[in-house]
Design an enzyme around this catalytic site. Structure first.
Site, PDB file in Angstrom:
ATOM      1  N   ASP A   1       0.753  -1.296   0.128  1.00  0.00           N
ATOM      2  CA  ASP A   1       0.007   0.030  -0.058  1.00  0.00           C
ATOM      3  C   ASP A   1       0.861   1.486  -0.007  1.00  0.00           C
ATOM      4  OD1 ASP A   1      -2.587  -1.235   2.358  1.00  0.00           O
ATOM      5  OD2 ASP A   1      -1.886  -1.994   0.549  1.00  0.00           O
ATOM      6  N   HIS A   2       2.154   1.333  -0.460  1.00  0.00           N
ATOM      7  CA  HIS A   2       3.007   2.310  -0.446  1.00  0.00           C
ATOM      8  C   HIS A   2       2.842   2.857  -2.130  1.00  0.00           C
ATOM      9  CE1 HIS A   2       4.790   0.939   3.656  1.00  0.00           C
ATOM     10  NE2 HIS A   2       3.494   1.450   3.743  1.00  0.00           N
TER      11      HIS A   2
END
Lengths: 529, 480, 178
Positions: free
Chosen positions: A465-466
């Site tokens: 999720d980055h």
């Protein structure tokens, strides 16, 4: 407010980065409009949604997935054409995706920002650590970050690093018993346990209570001790910014001399609105920002918009240790093992960070035991035994920007507003694969040091999720989308406030750097508007 | 040689400085303590948090308008740097500043009038030498007519300012005397805890029996065992003042949280005990109609009725629900427990053993939900987030009513309209709502008086004229 | 949140004019009750108590699990009753002997057992799918999920607090015996 424009600055997206930029500008007296695709949902409602969710491991499930504001797990929303199913947790509501994060607030190391110069791979950041440092300070104050002023956050066992001009706003939370015991048994083998600076209040801060270990950072902090973007959405509104919800931007309109003159948005009510401003900031996270640029056909003379998609692709380890460690007391993460955060090896393979999870493990523990046919009182006893000894390591790899890792607007799928959805093509690169053996080695060593029984040590690559790289930052307009100010090369009045600008991923969560860049760009814009 | 010694000795003796019979450092320390006990910082702070101490500018929302506290740092241009000690004493005891202006009784000079000369002296030395001068002006206070006429305070003071100084009550011991001095004078407890009459002066017939303060209620702190503090031990009271909370009893919020944070947590244990002992000696006053404090058992709440799964995606964004049990669980139970039991270590208070719920009014419960609580006590800092921005009035009423029914005094209830009113600071005092009528009435009265006066004069002149004629006539008729 | 020192004194007493809010009423489980025949309900209850080795179980949750499992699989009630009657026929005294019993090798028996135990312990029915907006799972309970019970003295049910900041620096008091 100037009558010729609807606002001095229009910000697309009310997440942590957009809201911080909007707040800084509003504080300085600029008129600001924030456009948010999603709605305003109060914390208590999200907590209620979570408690009623039938899939607690699905961190998007407490948040609405609307036909005009999909969250990222909607199957239709992201189509994957690569062999990796790229599906980050991403939300659309006031406050953005930091509603569900674990508030890791790291600074990039000076070496992280010189990846190409030092290690010959990837790209350099087009600015120095020292230029960003004062903005890290302001971002840490804005988010209410607690951290250690004495640790070597590069994981090499040295003195305080990276350099700080100001101490952390709050002292770190106490070490969990889990962290203490792991460190006691594993540090002698040379592993450096580093506290993760985090945006959880350890004392009342900015109207937020101190963390009391409700252990639910992901997907929602029930008491607001953990920072989430709605804090600055609120501050921005109180400072005079106007926040319009149910407003999905779909076109940046170009005008004379390559300035952006207007933005168009649609709402689920059918309204189609055009707003003008002197400056525009797109803060729509790492997938929607490049999509908006591409469907508007702006800012892409470099052909880099939507390319270089990076995540901190990761993997995990679970094992049962030989002594009770009692995870599940305190926040969901606290720190980890940083030995592989930096070094000459980065010429050949990715740097790596191991993070110790501190989630209450009972559901996973029980599921495994039931599958083994354990029932009745024995199941209760075994749950207690295993849960007390459960060790969960979440590892992330540094990734390199690849031209072929892309996000594009879909040519076939449109949402309920008629706006194209997303197509992602993502492959895990060789740089990561070269580092995997080191991780496997670490995992075996961790298990051995803790007398462990492996539950799972080969999860395969996972989303983390980055989102980075998709509107990449650089000095050269031919191979980058924005300059060091996060100003697009092509349009002097268009800025991008997203971790999508980050050109070298490092191994640390990029949100704090994103907020620092957003505050910096607000300063820059305020001088020009 | 001997001759030389003499003058040298004489020189030495005369050169020995005659120290003032006071030690300035000790006085500054004492003065700082007096300032803490008197809680000057509560009002004389800056408008923003964390500003320079005692630099003023803080806005007090009085029903008469915004009263802005003054800069009492030793700044000569903008503070009290030019004040003599007598001028400070006059401000504290008479409510008159160095310019001769009357202060509004937002400055509790009616309480400070009992301060001892020693305390005022120490305070003076502290303010002049122990506080950093801040050369920043603060805005002037401008109240609406007729309250902007400061001279009116002269009349008010004539009636309501007791200038006897400190007089210990009959039967006072040294401890309760010290306690009375702190309670009535320095800590001016009555300024909040004694209700006020129509002219906004403390009503001593209801001494410390509790008062409403803009939404919040300062409770009854007489020695009554049901309505007041009679069933609290002296240690209970000391711990409450020092820490701002007492497990399974009460917690300080609103103005009292500020008082704990700025004042009580710094007082000595012996002073706190003196205050507690004095409060226990204060005549008990029972709140009308109250016969008991409700004590509730903790009963497990049936969660299966609340945990029913998610609805459709649109429902996840619908925050308009009004079910009190559901709202309590979503907004409150994370800290206060599903069963209202608080946390085992009492850090999060129980709601079933809590004066905010089991007394005879629910204002403080509603205000805590709206405004939250933020407080530093001697044992640490606490925060309850303000939920007023995330819940509407009907929802707050629903949560309050559910909590009162389930954990507190089930005879109490709160309406949505009451929440609306409490958000705005409660009801306006009669003096303000009546003021337009008073002004009109006063104007009419003045007009009537003027007319009567004119008529009376005319009549008098007429009478005199008639009398003069009569005398003249008399003279004419009786002169031969 | 800045609390102002207010000097508002109201003459109006708090009247009882407020609306007396309706007492919270329990959610009707009527739809779940009506869909289950009473002998199914009783068998399921007894089977659950046997599998979980508990003398009593929440009646509402029992109904809910039965209803959801039946909606997921219309043959569930038969499978469930078959399992219960096998337990009786083979005189399986306690659940600890279940996995050793020959009839347990039947995959339907094993699957039914695990569905029931999972529903009680994990608090949902159906199979969770990651990285999808919705899946076929349904909530049975959250705070009633039995998986949390064995460590209730030491850890939290997520979102519910335990106590003051930093309580976690100490291990649970039971550590020596854990």
């Amino acid at each position: 407010m100037n009558q010729d424009f609807d606002a001095d600055v229009i910000v697309v997206g009310s997440g942590a980065l957009g809201s911080n930029a909007a707040f800084e500008l509003a504080k300085l007296g600029k008129s600001v409009i924030i456009l948010e695709a999603g709605e305003h949902i109060p914390r208590w409602k999200i907590v209620e949604n979570f408690r009623n969710s039938s899939n607690k491991g699905n961190y998007n499930s407490p948040y609405p997935n609307e036909p005009w504001a999909h969250h990222s797990y909607d199957e239709q929303y992201i189509e994957n054409t690569g062999s990796f199913e790229f599906r980050p947790g991403m939300l659309k509501l006031v406050g953005g995706t930091t509603w569900h994060w674990a508030a890791a607030c790291w600074r990039y190391l000076p070496n992280d920002m010189k990846l190409k110069t030092l290690y010959g791979v990837g790209r350099d950041w087009p600015l120095e650590y020292s230029e960003l440092e004062p903005y890290y300070v302001r971002a840490e104050i804005a988010l209410g970050v607690c951290g250690s002023d004495t640790q070597d956050q590069s994981g090499q066992g040295g003195g305080a690093f990276p350099p700080r001009s100001s101490p952390y706003p709050m002292a770190p939370e106490g070490d969990t018993y889990l962290f203490q015991r792991l460190r006691e048994r594993m540090a002698p083998a040379g592993y450096h346990f580093i506290h993760e600076p985090n945006g959880r209040a350890t004392e009342p801060y900015d109207g937020r209570p101190a963390c009391s270990g409700n252990n639910n950072c992901m997907p929602v902090c029930p008491i607001g001790a953990m920072y989430s973007g709605d804090v600055h959405a609120r501050h921005a509104e109180q400072a005079g910014a106007k926040l319009i919800t149910d407003a999905t931007a779909y076109k940046l309109e170009k005008g004379a001399d390559d300035k952006i003159v207007a933005i168009h948005y649609r709402s689920s009510t059918g309204a189609d609105v055009r707003l003008t401003a002197k400056y525009f900031i797109v803060a729509a996270h790492g997938l929607e920002t490049p999509k908006l640029l591409l469907i508007s056909e702006v800012a892409n003379s470099s052909d880099q918009v939507g390319r270089n998609l990076m995540d901190h692709t990761g993997q995990g380890l679970q094992f049962i240790a030989d002594e009770p460690l009692w995870p599940g007391r305190g926040a969901v993460q606290q720190g980890g093992i940083f030995n592989r955060r930096d070094g000459e090896f980065r010429k050949e393979r990715a740097s790596v960070k191991h993070s110790i999870s501190n989630n209450v493990p009972n559901i996973a523990v029980a599921k495994r035991l039931i599958a083994q046919g354990v029932y009745g009182k024995e199941l209760d006893e075994r749950i207690r035994h295993d849960a007390a000894r459960w060790v969960d390591v979440s590892t992330v790899y540094e990734t390199l920007p690849l031209q072929t890792n892309t996000v594009r607007p879909s040519r076939t799928r449109k949402d309920a507003l008629g706006i194209p959805m997303l197509v992602v093509n993502y492959e895990v690169g060789d740089y990561v694969k070269a580092a995997k053996s080191g991780v496997t080695e670490d995992y075996a060593h961790f298990v051995q040091l803790m007398g462990g029984t492996v539950v799972e040590d080969n999860t395969g690559y996972q989303n983390r999720d980055h989102l980075m790289g998709t509107v990449i930052m650089g000095a050269n307009p031919k191979d980058s989308v924005v300059n060091h100010e996060c100003r697009t090369h092509d349009h002097a009045n268009l800025f991008l406030a997203t971790t999508g600008v980050i050109p070298a991923s490092g191994t640390i969560n990029p949100t704090l750097a994103g907020v620092a860049l957003s505050i910096r760009m607000a300063d820059i814009i305020a001088r020009e508007v | 040689m001997g001759l030389l010694k003499f003058p040298l000795l004489a020189l030495l003796l005369t050169a020995l400085p005659v120290f003032a019979a006071e030690d300035t450092d000790a006085l500054i320390e004492k003065g700082a303590y007096v300032a803490r006990a008197g809680d000057c910082e509560a009002c004389h702070r800056t408008a923003e948090n964390g500003g320079a101490p005692l630099a003023g500018g803080y806005v007090i929302d009085s029903p008469m308008g915004k009263i802005i506290s003054s800069n009492i740092t030793p700044s000569k241009a903008y503070g009290i740097g030019d004040y003599t000690e007598q001028q400070l004493a006059d401000a504290l005891r008479k409510g008159i500043n160095a310019k001769g202006q009357h202060l509004y009784p937002a400055m509790p000079y009616t309480s400070y009038q009992g301060m001892s000369d020693d305390d005022i002296h120490a305070l003076y030395v502290y303010l002049q030498q122990g506080v950093k001068a801040v050369d920043q002006p603060v805005p002037e206070t401008h109240l609406a007519f007729p309250f902007n006429i400061r001279q009116l305070m002269f009349g008010w003071n004539l009636v309501f300012l007791d200038n006897q100084g400190f007089v210990p009550k009959p039967g006072a011991t040294e401890q309760t005397s010290r306690g009375q001095y702190l309670v009535d004078n320095l800590a001016h407890c009555g300024a909040c805890h004694t209700p006020r009459n129509a002219l906004m002066a403390e009503d001593n017939s209801q001494y410390l029996a509790g008062a409403r303060l803009g939404g919040w209620v300062a409770p009854n702190i007489t020695s009554d065992k049901v309505s007041g503090l009679g069933d609290w031990s002296e240690d209970d009271l000391v711990n409450f003042l020092k820490n701002g909370h007492l497990a399974d009893k009460a917690q300080a919020a609103g103005g009292m949280a500020e008082a704990v944070e700025n004042s009580f947590r710094f007082l000595s244990d012996s002073d706190l005990h003196a205050m507690a002992a004095y409060l226990h000696s204060v005549p008990p006053i029972r709140d009308p109609g109250q016969t008991e404090r409700i004590v509730r058992d903790v009963k497990p709440v049936d969660m299966s009725a609340l945990e029913t799964g998610q609805g459709d995606q649109a429902s996840l964004a619908d925050a308009t629900g009004l079910d009190g049990a559901r709202l309590y669980n979503s907004a409150c139970s994370s800290c206060h427990g599903r069963d209202g039991q608080g946390s085992a270590d009492k850090f999060y208070p129980s709601l079933s053993l809590n004066t905010a719920l089991n007394g005879n009014q629910a204002n403080n419960l509603v205000m805590a939900i709206i405004a939250g609580i933020d407080r530093k006590g001697a044992d640490g800092a606490v925060n309850m987030p303000a939920l007023g921005g995330d819940l509407n009035d009907a929802q707050i009423a629903a949560i309050a009513n559910y909590s009162l029914q389930t954990f507190g005094n089930p005879a109490l209830s709160v309406s949505s309209e009451e929440v609306t009113s409490l958000r705005r600071g409660g009801d306006t005092p009669l003096l303000i709502t009546a003021m337009p009528y008073l002004l009109w009435g006063g104007g009419l009265l003045a007009l009537v008086l003027v007319i009567v006066l004119v008529l009376w004069r005319r009549h008098h002149q007429h009478l005199r004229a008639v009398e003069a004629k009569r005398i003249a006539l008399n003279r004419r008729f009786h002169s031969n | 949140m800045i609390t102002r020192r207010k000097l508002l004194y109201s003459g109006a007493a708090l009247t009882g004019a407020g609306l007396f809010a309706p007492l919270w009423a329990g959610v009707a489980l009527a739809q779940e009750v009506s869909s289950a025949a009473s002998d199914d309900v009783e068998s399921f209850r007894q089977l659950s108590m046997f599998l979980l080795e508990r003398p009593s179980l929440d009646a509402a949750l029992s109904l809910r699990i039965l209803a959801q499992c039946t909606q997921n699989d219309p043959e569930f009630p038969q499978k469930m009753k078959a399992l219960w009657s096998k337990v009786g026929q083979h005189h399986v005294r306690s659940v600890g002997q279940l996995s050793g019993s020959p009839f347990y090798r039947d995959p339907v028996i094993k699957d039914t057992t695990q569905k029931i135990v999972s529903a009680w312990y994990l608090g949902y029915t159906g199979t969770p799918v990651s990285l999808r907006a919705t899946d076929g799972t349904r909530l049975v309970t959250f705070t009633g999920a039995l998986a949390y019970q064995p460590t209730a003295d030491a850890t939290v049910i997520p979102t519910y607090s335990r106590g003051k900041t930093n309580y976690w620096v100490n291990p649970p008091a039971t550590l020596a015996n854990d």
